[in-house]
Design an enzyme around this catalytic site. Structure first.
Site, short mmCIF file in Angstrom:
data_model
loop_
_atom_site.label_atom_id
_atom_site.label_comp_id
_atom_site.label_asym_id
_atom_site.label_seq_id
_atom_site.Cartn_x
_atom_site.Cartn_y
_atom_site.Cartn_z
N ARG A 23 2.26 -2.23 -6.30
CA ARG A 23 1.00 -1.83 -6.91
C ARG A 23 1.19 -1.56 -8.40
NH1 ARG A 23 0.06 0.78 -1.55
NH2 ARG A 23 1.14 2.67 -2.19
N ASP B 285 -13.04 -5.82 1.65
CA ASP B 285 -12.51 -5.47 2.96
C ASP B 285 -13.60 -5.65 4.00
OD1 ASP B 285 -9.78 -3.91 3.88
OD2 ASP B 285 -11.45 -3.51 5.24
N CYS C 206 3.69 -8.51 5.31
CA CYS C 206 4.46 -7.43 5.95
C CYS C 206 4.86 -7.84 7.37
CB CYS C 206 3.65 -6.14 5.97
SG CYS C 206 2.08 -6.25 6.86
#
Length: 390
Positions: free
Chosen positions: A209, A245, A333
């Site tokens: 980030r 999202d 991930c």
């Protein structure tokens, strides 16, 4: 408690331990200890000592070695010393963040144990029957080493099912609030230790980030924004940030976080990232900075083929939206998606985009999530920073 039982492992199991991998599978345990669960001495078939391991009688991973020295006794002092070493490695992180991982399981020589720090509170995960036996000892050591005000067990991952352990969220000591404000390199956001993702927040992306946040400019897009951790860093330098999202409640938290940081240039956008990016491309929209940080598409090896298609598709759509000279940070991930496959997927997406992209950086896990070279299971996070060359 001192482990007094012995587990005898096969030649293959012994070679695995001598090669530095801590796991021995059930098929390679030739003599099973009588101990229900806990710590046992490990020996090869010829009697050669192989150290000490956590024993889980119902797990496919029956033994997790924690100490190679057969002369070292596994007692309260061992846990204290090993936890102290792991915690000391994280000391540099305290200058820039109040939330980070203190123990990363096998990566710190503490198999199946996770400890995350959120301000003055700790969240632990005890993911094997062997380590679960030592809960009280671990709690005492953590209290003394950290001075924490509370310890919460987030023992709700599916891994505990395979150990014959109940899934539960349980307060082990003191008080742990429902929410904690995290301070991360000047950015503030709320973590939810009791019911948030993972142990309350995505701590493993902290350095990534900061990386893309320091390079952000112009119009930015954070795909799969969740609570907006990437978007908050992007907004420090970008003119405008779309936080995309599919979850309306997650986007409500994005709005709250923007207000908490005094940011007025973040726009929450609800929608499926795959559909929205395609629609925006048809509209001719472009972005100067894009982050693609999806959830794990490949949670099992069997899901890998479908996951690769998903990763390629979303990255291809992002590449099409990136303005010339723009930057794309993309991550995975999924443990089952190796670095090689991740890079191959990106190469195929670049080829299909018909554009040229330069690799600016290839990232892994931060200091508090150590990935051991010879224990691939300790690593899962990989990322790439790409620049559109035209």
């Amino acid at each position: 408690m001192v482990g007094g039982e012995v587990a005898v492992v096969s030649r293959r199991g012994a070679e695995r331990l001598r090669g530095g991998h801590p796991w021995v599978f059930r098929s390679d345990v030739e003599r099973v200890p009588e101990l229900p669960a806990g710590v046992v001495r490990v020996e090869a078939a010829n009697g050669a000592p192989l150290g000490w391991a956590l024993w889980s009688p119902r797990s496919e991973i029956s033994l997790r070695r924690m100490e190679a020295n057969p002369e070292r006794v596994i007692d309260e002092g061992w846990w204290y010393d090993t936890l102290r070493t792991a915690i000391a490695r994280r000391a540099p992180l305290a200058a820039e963040a109040n939330a980070y991982r203190l123990v990363h399981g096998e990566g710190d020589g503490l198999p199946s144990l996770v400890v995350d720090k959120y301000g003055d509170a700790l969240v632990v995960q005890l993911l094997s029957a062997g380590v679960d036996v030592w809960t009280e000892t671990i709690v005492r050591a953590l209290r003394e080493l950290t001075g924490c005000t509370g310890i919460l067990a987030r023992n709700d991952p599916a891994a505990r099912d395979r150990e014959g352990l109940p899934r539960e969220v349980k307060l082990l000591f003191g008080d742990v609030p429902r929410t904690v404000e995290v301070l991360e390199h000047g950015v503030r956001y709320i973590a939810a230790p009791w019911d948030g993702q993972k142990t309350g927040a995505f701590l493993d992306q902290r350095e990534n980030r900061v990386l893309i946040g320091g390079l952000a400019r112009g119009k930015a897009l954070d795909c799969f924004a969740y609570h907006g951790s990437f978007a908050l860093h992007l907004a420090k330098r970008a003119d405008h940030v779309c936080a995309l999202d599919v979850s309306a409640p997650a986007l409500a938290r994005v709005h709250e976080h923007a207000e908490r940081n005094g940011l007025t240039n973040i726009e929450p956008v609800e929608g499926d990232a795959f559909d929205v990016l395609r629609a925006w491309h048809k509209e001719g929209r472009t972005f100067d900075t894009i982050v693609v940080d999806p959830p794990a598409f490949a949670k099992t090896r069997g899901a890998l083929d479908g996951a690769l298609r998903g990763y390629k598709d979303i990255n291809l759509q992002a590449m099409k939206l990136l303005a010339p000279g723009g930057l794309l940070f993309t991550a995975s991930c999924s443990f089952h998606l190796s670095r090689g496959l991740f890079f191959e997927m990106l190469s195929e997406a670049v080829a299909d985009s018909g554009r040229r992209f330069a690799l600016r950086a290839f990232t892994g896990q931060p200091l508090d999530h150590p990935e051991l070279i010879n224990v691939p299971e300790t690593g899962y996070l990989k990322g790439a920073l790409l620049e559109a060359m035209g």
